[in-house]
Write a protein that holds these residues in place. Structure first.
Motif, short mmCIF file in Angstrom:
data_model
loop_
_atom_site.label_atom_id
_atom_site.label_comp_id
_atom_site.label_asym_id
_atom_site.label_seq_id
_atom_site.Cartn_x
_atom_site.Cartn_y
_atom_site.Cartn_z
N VAL A 1 90.11 22.27 74.88
CA VAL A 1 91.42 21.89 75.43
C VAL A 1 92.47 21.85 74.33
O VAL A 1 93.59 22.34 74.48
N LYS A 2 92.11 21.27 73.20
CA LYS A 2 93.05 21.12 72.09
C LYS A 2 93.53 22.46 71.56
O LYS A 2 94.72 22.63 71.22
N TYR A 3 92.61 23.43 71.49
CA TYR A 3 92.94 24.72 70.87
C TYR A 3 93.01 25.85 71.90
O TYR A 3 92.81 27.01 71.56
N ILE A 4 93.31 25.52 73.16
CA ILE A 4 93.26 26.51 74.23
C ILE A 4 94.22 27.68 73.98
O ILE A 4 93.98 28.80 74.48
N ASP A 5 95.28 27.46 73.23
CA ASP A 5 96.24 28.54 72.96
C ASP A 5 95.87 29.38 71.74
O ASP A 5 96.58 30.33 71.40
N ASN A 6 94.77 29.03 71.10
CA ASN A 6 94.29 29.79 69.94
C ASN A 6 93.11 30.64 70.37
O ASN A 6 91.99 30.15 70.51
N LYS A 7 93.36 31.91 70.62
CA LYS A 7 92.34 32.81 71.18
C LYS A 7 91.10 32.88 70.29
O LYS A 7 89.96 32.92 70.78
N LYS A 8 91.29 32.91 68.97
CA LYS A 8 90.16 33.00 68.05
C LYS A 8 89.24 31.79 68.17
O LYS A 8 88.02 31.93 68.25
N ILE A 9 89.83 30.60 68.20
CA ILE A 9 89.03 29.38 68.28
C ILE A 9 88.35 29.27 69.64
O ILE A 9 87.18 28.87 69.73
N VAL A 10 89.04 29.64 70.71
CA VAL A 10 88.43 29.62 72.04
C VAL A 10 87.20 30.53 72.06
O VAL A 10 86.15 30.17 72.59
N THR A 11 87.32 31.72 71.48
CA THR A 11 86.19 32.64 71.41
C THR A 11 85.04 32.03 70.61
O THR A 11 83.86 32.13 70.99
N GLN A 12 85.36 31.36 69.51
CA GLN A 12 84.33 30.71 68.70
C GLN A 12 83.62 29.61 69.48
O GLN A 12 82.39 29.46 69.40
#
Length: 242
Positions: A138-149
């Protein structure tokens, strides 16, 4: 959405019985004792005799570590999935595969969601790991790289994780637990098992449509939760440096 228990047919209950009975015989000696212990703790509300009632499961889950089952129509957007996890709600379908689909199913059904995933939510470290993973999503939902990780982390732990017990490699991932074919594949075929390192895991791609050939092995469920705390610290450091 709610589970409409009266809508389950005799075939539904029979399918559940076939699947659960088969895995209850297959898993001892292959699944980690903690999964089997959690399953035993739920035996009054999760057993082979009939499709489980979510209301009964929720009473036990909520009393233990604050989790409940949230009914979803099937696969849901990743943001919704993370939000549910953050709020200690595990998404589950209410539909069950047919007899013709006993050995293979493309999309996860209720047996996978409930028999595979729910028992280990009775384990505090595992339950806290799942909640923390959701919160980071939820915190990093706008960061595609972190969501993928984070999706990779979910895949190689909650879905297809292995764990060491003395000198044996055992199963805890729901994608294996809920499938007799996956269980036998991990135990009998030539697969690659790497020591669990969260920073290695989040860089490892996976393909959902192919049988797994690479797995990561934990030392303990405590290690699982400690690792995501380490990941959170690393993400915060990188955010502050950016």
């Amino acid at each position: 959405m709610r589970q409409k228990y009266k809508n389950y047919t005799l075939e539904d209950h029979e399918v559940w019985n076939i699947l659960a009975s088969k895995q209850l015989k297959n898993l001892p000696g292959k699944a980690h004792p903690e999964y089997l212990s959690c399953l035993a703790e739920l035996e009054n509300v999760l057993h082979a005799e009939a499709v489980p009632r979510f209301e009964e499961l929720n009473e036990v889950l909520s009393a233990k570590h604050g989790w409940t089952i949230s009914v979803v129509p099937g696969l849901i957007p990743v943001e919704d999935f993370f939000t549910l996890l953050e709020n200690r709600k595990f998404s589950a379908s209410t539909w069950l595969r047919s007899k013709s689909q006993l050995d293979y199913l493309e999309e996860p059904d209720m047996f996978h969601d409930v028999f595979g995933h729910i028992p280990l939510l009775m384990n505090e470290s595992y339950a806290d790991f799942a909640q923390k993973l959701g919160a980071l999503g939820v915190k990093y939902i706008d960061n595609k790289k972190i969501v993928t990780q984070l999706q990779r982390l979910y895949w190689f732990t909650i879905e297809f994780g292995l764990i060491k017990e003395q000198n044996s490699t055992l199963i805890y991932g729901a994608g294996i637990i809920s499938s007799s074919g996956e269980t036998d594949h991990v135990m009998n075929d030539n697969v690659e098992v790497k020591p669990y390192d969260i920073f290695d895991v989040i860089e490892q791609d996976f393909i959902t449509s192919e049988i797994q050939t690479k797995y990561y092995e934990l030392e303990s469920f405590d290690q699982l939760f400690r690792s995501i705390e380490n990941l959170e610290e690393s993400l915060m450091e990188h955010s502050e440096m950016a």
